[in-house]
Design a protein around this motif. Structure first.
Motif, PDB file in Angstrom:
ATOM      1  N   LEU A 137      23.185 -39.791   3.319  1.00 36.49           N
ATOM      2  CA  LEU A 137      24.530 -39.598   3.865  1.00 36.49           C
ATOM      3  C   LEU A 137      24.721 -38.228   4.502  1.00 36.49           C
ATOM      4  O   LEU A 137      25.099 -38.127   5.664  1.00 36.49           O
ATOM      5  CB  LEU A 137      25.575 -39.801   2.769  1.00 36.49           C
ATOM      6  CG  LEU A 137      25.610 -41.188   2.114  1.00 36.49           C
ATOM      7  CD1 LEU A 137      26.615 -41.214   0.986  1.00 36.49           C
ATOM      8  CD2 LEU A 137      25.948 -42.238   3.147  1.00 36.49           C
ATOM      9  N   LEU A 138      24.460 -37.157   3.748  1.00 31.70           N
ATOM     10  CA  LEU A 138      24.778 -35.822   4.241  1.00 31.70           C
ATOM     11  C   LEU A 138      23.862 -35.374   5.372  1.00 31.70           C
ATOM     12  O   LEU A 138      24.348 -34.888   6.404  1.00 31.70           O
ATOM     13  CB  LEU A 138      24.730 -34.813   3.095  1.00 31.70           C
ATOM     14  CG  LEU A 138      25.812 -34.975   2.023  1.00 31.70           C
ATOM     15  CD1 LEU A 138      25.629 -33.947   0.933  1.00 31.70           C
ATOM     16  CD2 LEU A 138      27.194 -34.852   2.627  1.00 31.70           C
ATOM     17  N   LEU A 139      22.563 -35.482   5.196  1.00 28.39           N
ATOM     18  CA  LEU A 139      21.650 -35.033   6.250  1.00 28.39           C
ATOM     19  C   LEU A 139      21.807 -35.819   7.552  1.00 28.39           C
ATOM     20  O   LEU A 139      21.913 -35.208   8.620  1.00 28.39           O
ATOM     21  CB  LEU A 139      20.205 -35.079   5.763  1.00 28.39           C
ATOM     22  CG  LEU A 139      19.814 -33.949   4.825  1.00 28.39           C
ATOM     23  CD1 LEU A 139      18.388 -34.140   4.338  1.00 28.39           C
ATOM     24  CD2 LEU A 139      19.974 -32.614   5.497  1.00 28.39           C
ATOM     25  N   PRO A 140      21.848 -37.145   7.518  1.00 30.73           N
ATOM     26  CA  PRO A 140      22.060 -37.857   8.791  1.00 30.73           C
ATOM     27  C   PRO A 140      23.400 -37.524   9.443  1.00 30.73           C
ATOM     28  O   PRO A 140      23.477 -37.373  10.679  1.00 30.73           O
ATOM     29  CB  PRO A 140      21.991 -39.329   8.393  1.00 30.73           C
ATOM     30  CG  PRO A 140      21.190 -39.348   7.152  1.00 30.73           C
ATOM     31  CD  PRO A 140      21.504 -38.083   6.449  1.00 30.73           C
ATOM     32  N   SER A 141      24.457 -37.401   8.643  1.00 29.94           N
ATOM     33  CA  SER A 141      25.753 -37.077   9.250  1.00 29.94           C
ATOM     34  C   SER A 141      25.740 -35.664   9.813  1.00 29.94           C
ATOM     35  O   SER A 141      26.298 -35.416  10.897  1.00 29.94           O
ATOM     36  CB  SER A 141      26.883 -37.248   8.235  1.00 29.94           C
ATOM     37  OG  SER A 141      26.700 -36.362   7.160  1.00 29.94           O
ATOM     38  N   TRP A 142      25.092 -34.708   9.129  1.00 28.87           N
ATOM     39  CA  TRP A 142      25.005 -33.349   9.654  1.00 28.87           C
ATOM     40  C   TRP A 142      24.209 -33.327  10.952  1.00 28.87           C
ATOM     41  O   TRP A 142      24.613 -32.674  11.925  1.00 28.87           O
ATOM     42  CB  TRP A 142      24.355 -32.445   8.612  1.00 28.87           C
ATOM     43  CG  TRP A 142      24.168 -31.050   9.109  1.00 28.87           C
ATOM     44  CD1 TRP A 142      25.115 -30.079   9.232  1.00 28.87           C
ATOM     45  CD2 TRP A 142      22.946 -30.488   9.599  1.00 28.87           C
ATOM     46  NE1 TRP A 142      24.554 -28.941   9.754  1.00 28.87           N
ATOM     47  CE2 TRP A 142      23.228 -29.154   9.986  1.00 28.87           C
ATOM     48  CE3 TRP A 142      21.664 -30.974   9.745  1.00 28.87           C
ATOM     49  CZ2 TRP A 142      22.248 -28.322  10.509  1.00 28.87           C
ATOM     50  CZ3 TRP A 142      20.684 -30.132  10.255  1.00 28.87           C
ATOM     51  CH2 TRP A 142      20.985 -28.824  10.632  1.00 28.87           C
ATOM     52  N   LEU A 143      23.092 -34.052  10.993  1.00 29.32           N
ATOM     53  CA  LEU A 143      22.295 -34.097  12.220  1.00 29.32           C
ATOM     54  C   LEU A 143      23.075 -34.741  13.363  1.00 29.32           C
ATOM     55  O   LEU A 143      23.024 -34.286  14.512  1.00 29.32           O
ATOM     56  CB  LEU A 143      20.993 -34.857  11.975  1.00 29.32           C
ATOM     57  CG  LEU A 143      19.964 -34.131  11.112  1.00 29.32           C
ATOM     58  CD1 LEU A 143      18.801 -35.053  10.785  1.00 29.32           C
ATOM     59  CD2 LEU A 143      19.486 -32.878  11.803  1.00 29.32           C
ATOM     60  N   THR A 144      23.814 -35.789  13.073  1.00 29.23           N
ATOM     61  CA  THR A 144      24.616 -36.460  14.097  1.00 29.23           C
ATOM     62  C   THR A 144      25.700 -35.531  14.638  1.00 29.23           C
ATOM     63  O   THR A 144      25.882 -35.413  15.865  1.00 29.23           O
ATOM     64  CB  THR A 144      25.254 -37.735  13.519  1.00 29.23           C
ATOM     65  OG1 THR A 144      24.231 -38.553  12.974  1.00 29.23           O
ATOM     66  CG2 THR A 144      26.026 -38.490  14.569  1.00 29.23           C
ATOM     67  N   LEU A 145      26.406 -34.857  13.737  1.00 24.94           N
ATOM     68  CA  LEU A 145      27.456 -33.935  14.180  1.00 24.94           C
ATOM     69  C   LEU A 145      26.883 -32.779  14.974  1.00 24.94           C
ATOM     70  O   LEU A 145      27.459 -32.349  15.973  1.00 24.94           O
ATOM     71  CB  LEU A 145      28.238 -33.408  12.977  1.00 24.94           C
ATOM     72  CG  LEU A 145      29.169 -34.422  12.301  1.00 24.94           C
ATOM     73  CD1 LEU A 145      29.757 -33.830  11.046  1.00 24.94           C
ATOM     74  CD2 LEU A 145      30.264 -34.830  13.264  1.00 24.94           C
TER      75      LEU A 145
END
Length: 90
Positions: A75-83
């Motif tokens: 959740l956190l790493l993919p969302s951070w990379l996307t943002l």
């Protein structure tokens, strides 16, 4: 001069016997080693009980750890990379 003299043969035979006896004395019996009983402090005693296999607390901590790993990696790493990609590259 071929071979050992009688005195040398006797001495070598005595040394072999002594080596065998020493090696036999080095073997531990079922009762050895005799260790003093472990005295644990309050913190070490807590961790000793806490980390026993199959304990409820150990199971709960493992489940919490697995949930944390899932949260960070899925959740956190993919969302951070996307943002990050959206903010700086789009």
């Amino acid at each position: 001069m071929g071979g050992y003299s009688a005195d040398e043969k006797l001495r070598l035979q005595q040394l072999r016997v002594l080596r065998r006896r020493w090696l036999r004395d080095q073997e531990l019996s079922e009762r050895e080693p005799v260790l003093p009983p472990r005295r644990l402090g309050p913190v070490a005693a807590f961790w000793e009980r806490f980390l026993q296999p199959g304990s409820l607390w150990r199971h709960q901590v493992f489940r919490l750890y697995r949930a944390g790993v899932f949260t960070v990696t899925r959740l956190l790493l993919p969302s951070w990379l996307t943002l990050y990609y959206i903010k700086y590259h789009v």
